[in-house]
Design a protein around this motif. Structure first.
Motif, PDB file in Angstrom:
ATOM      1  N   PHE A 243      38.490  37.057  27.363  1.00 42.22           N
ATOM      2  CA  PHE A 243      39.759  38.180  27.591  1.00 42.22           C
ATOM      3  C   PHE A 243      39.747  38.989  28.758  1.00 42.22           C
ATOM      4  O   PHE A 243      40.666  39.167  29.319  1.00 42.22           O
ATOM      5  N   PHE A 244      38.248  39.251  28.952  1.00 39.99           N
ATOM      6  CA  PHE A 244      38.005  40.241  30.385  1.00 39.99           C
ATOM      7  C   PHE A 244      38.098  39.378  31.743  1.00 39.99           C
ATOM      8  O   PHE A 244      37.816  40.007  32.900  1.00 39.99           O
ATOM      9  N   GLY A 245      38.268  37.973  31.663  1.00 37.93           N
ATOM     10  CA  GLY A 245      38.492  37.607  32.935  1.00 37.93           C
ATOM     11  C   GLY A 245      37.034  37.060  33.493  1.00 37.93           C
ATOM     12  O   GLY A 245      36.884  36.813  34.716  1.00 37.93           O
ATOM     13  N   SER A 246      35.910  36.878  32.734  1.00 44.50           N
ATOM     14  CA  SER A 246      34.683  36.414  33.033  1.00 44.50           C
ATOM     15  C   SER A 246      34.303  35.476  32.418  1.00 44.50           C
ATOM     16  O   SER A 246      34.800  34.867  31.315  1.00 44.50           O
ATOM     17  N   ILE A 247      33.589  34.538  33.144  1.00 44.33           N
ATOM     18  CA  ILE A 247      33.190  33.250  32.822  1.00 44.33           C
ATOM     19  C   ILE A 247      32.371  33.410  31.664  1.00 44.33           C
ATOM     20  O   ILE A 247      31.213  33.935  31.319  1.00 44.33           O
TER      21      ILE A 247
ATOM     22  N   THR B   2      28.903  36.605  40.568  1.00 43.03           N
ATOM     23  CA  THR B   2      29.011  37.031  39.346  1.00 43.03           C
ATOM     24  C   THR B   2      29.685  36.465  38.326  1.00 43.03           C
ATOM     25  O   THR B   2      30.495  35.356  38.573  1.00 43.03           O
ATOM     26  N   ARG B   3      29.802  36.557  37.010  1.00 39.27           N
ATOM     27  CA  ARG B   3      30.430  36.047  35.964  1.00 39.27           C
ATOM     28  C   ARG B   3      31.966  36.396  36.023  1.00 39.27           C
ATOM     29  O   ARG B   3      32.774  35.748  35.568  1.00 39.27           O
ATOM     30  N   HIS B   4      32.186  37.665  36.582  1.00 34.81           N
ATOM     31  CA  HIS B   4      33.580  37.973  36.624  1.00 34.81           C
ATOM     32  C   HIS B   4      34.311  37.334  37.767  1.00 34.81           C
ATOM     33  O   HIS B   4      33.837  37.362  38.973  1.00 34.81           O
ATOM     34  N   ILE B   5      35.448  36.931  37.231  1.00 33.09           N
ATOM     35  CA  ILE B   5      36.323  36.171  38.197  1.00 33.09           C
ATOM     36  C   ILE B   5      37.448  37.228  38.800  1.00 33.09           C
ATOM     37  O   ILE B   5      38.290  37.770  38.108  1.00 33.09           O
ATOM     38  N   GLY B   6      37.225  37.507  40.175  1.00 28.85           N
ATOM     39  CA  GLY B   6      37.976  38.600  40.530  1.00 28.85           C
ATOM     40  C   GLY B   6      39.473  38.049  41.063  1.00 28.85           C
ATOM     41  O   GLY B   6      39.768  36.879  41.043  1.00 28.85           O
ATOM     42  N   ARG B   7      40.134  38.988  41.858  1.00 22.06           N
ATOM     43  CA  ARG B   7      41.841  38.590  42.151  1.00 22.06           C
ATOM     44  C   ARG B   7      41.702  37.490  42.914  1.00 22.06           C
ATOM     45  O   ARG B   7      42.335  36.705  42.806  1.00 22.06           O
ATOM     46  N   ASP B   8      40.956  37.659  44.030  1.00 22.02           N
ATOM     47  CA  ASP B   8      40.887  36.344  45.001  1.00 22.02           C
ATOM     48  C   ASP B   8      40.559  35.214  44.777  1.00 22.02           C
ATOM     49  O   ASP B   8      41.166  34.370  45.025  1.00 22.02           O
TER      50      ASP B   8
END
Length: 312
Positions: A160-164, A187-193
């Motif tokens: 839900f938070f955009g993390s893999i 990181t596991r989190h997928i940023g906007r770029d």
């Protein structure tokens, strides 16, 4: 009240000046500065209070004008469509239905059909290696809510938070570990770029697409062939679109409806109940007529209303 306070302070100053010894002069200056500061603070406080009072009066006047403003609003369009959480279905006279996954439900065999047809198109039209024809659809591999990273060639499942998700990153058919995910993405989190390079594979029809993408990537990895991840997605997606748009999938389903369509007796009872209560029914879909007609005839087979066109 402020005047009494100032007078009291001034008396204290006079007392210190004449009875406070050698330090009285310096102390008197300090107290006079405090008096000036106090007067300035009181003036600022009064200005702030006056400002708040003006804002309150303005808001009060606006509140009093609300009833007149509501009267001047345009009435709701009686022909419009609105959301009403307290809707009573007994008051609804017309019911509309979509076709795919509303009236028509499909078995897991549909994914295999789409997969096979798209795989053949890749080989016959896009000149993919003939060995790709040996691929078989794996119903245990794809899940809903996947993304494909066109830049890195990975299939991702995001939370839900955009993390893999730890078990949700595949390159071909190989699952990456947490350490490998961090090495690739930082990181596991997928940023906007990074999100700009993702394409969603969300609905039921994307199962075969996700599986075919993974198999193609794995094939290139095993063969030690270089490939461009964006073109893998582009080719597979074009093949899938061709299967749907050309009617290959439609004709394949109608060739063996027993294999691909699932009869839903509960849905048929619901439609019959609506009809018996005088409701009007309609079907709205972008699927071709011959496909919908064939599917509806099969699903209503053995029912009182075998000709679905007269159920409206």
């Amino acid at each position: 009240m402020r005047g009494h306070l100032i007078d009291t302070v001034r008396l204290a100053i006079e007392f210190i000046r004449f009875g406070g010894g050698c330090r009285g002069y310096n102390s008197s200056i300090s107290f006079e500065q405090k008096i000036l500061k106090l007067e300035e603070d009181n003036q600022l406080a009064e200005e702030e209070i006056a400002k708040i009072r003006r804002e309150f009066d303005a808001a009060k006047q606006s509140f009093f004008k609300i009833p007149d403003a509501l009267k001047g609003m345009q009435k709701m369009d009686p022909n419009g469509i609105y959301v009403n959480k307290n809707l009573r279905l007994e008051n609804i006279q017309v019911y509309g239905f979509d076709y795919d996954y509303t009236l028509a439900h499909y078995s897991a065999n549909l994914q295999s059909l789409i997969y096979e047809l798209a795989k053949e198109h890749l080989v016959n039209e896009f000149w993919y290696p003939g060995s790709c024809l040996e691929f078989k659809y794996d119903p245990t591999f794809p899940i809903r809510g996947l993304y494909y990273d066109k830049l890195k060639g990975c299939l991702l499942k995001l939370d839900f938070f955009g993390s893999i998700e730890p078990d949700g990153c595949y390159f071909g058919r190989r699952k990456f570990t947490k350490k490998e995910i961090e090495q690739i993405y930082g990181t596991r989190h997928i940023g906007r770029d990074q999100a700009r390079g993702l394409v969603s594979l969300m609905d039921f029809f994307c199962f075969s697409e996700a599986c075919l993408i993974a198999d193609i990537v794995q094939h290139f990895v095993d063969a030690k062939l270089e490939f461009d991840a964006p073109y893998v997605y582009q080719d597979v997606n074009r093949a899938i679109q061709h299967v749907h748009g050309s009617g290959l999938a439609h004709r394949g389903i109608l060739s063996d409806p027993q294999r691909y369509l699932v009869k839903n007796s509960q849905l048929l009872r619901f439609l019959r109940m609506l009809k018996e209560n005088g409701k009007k029914l309609f079907l709205l879909t972008n699927s071709p007529y011959y496909f919908v007609d064939g599917g509806m005839r099969f699903m209503l087979e053995g029912c009182d209303h075998q000709n679905w066109k007269y159920m409206n």
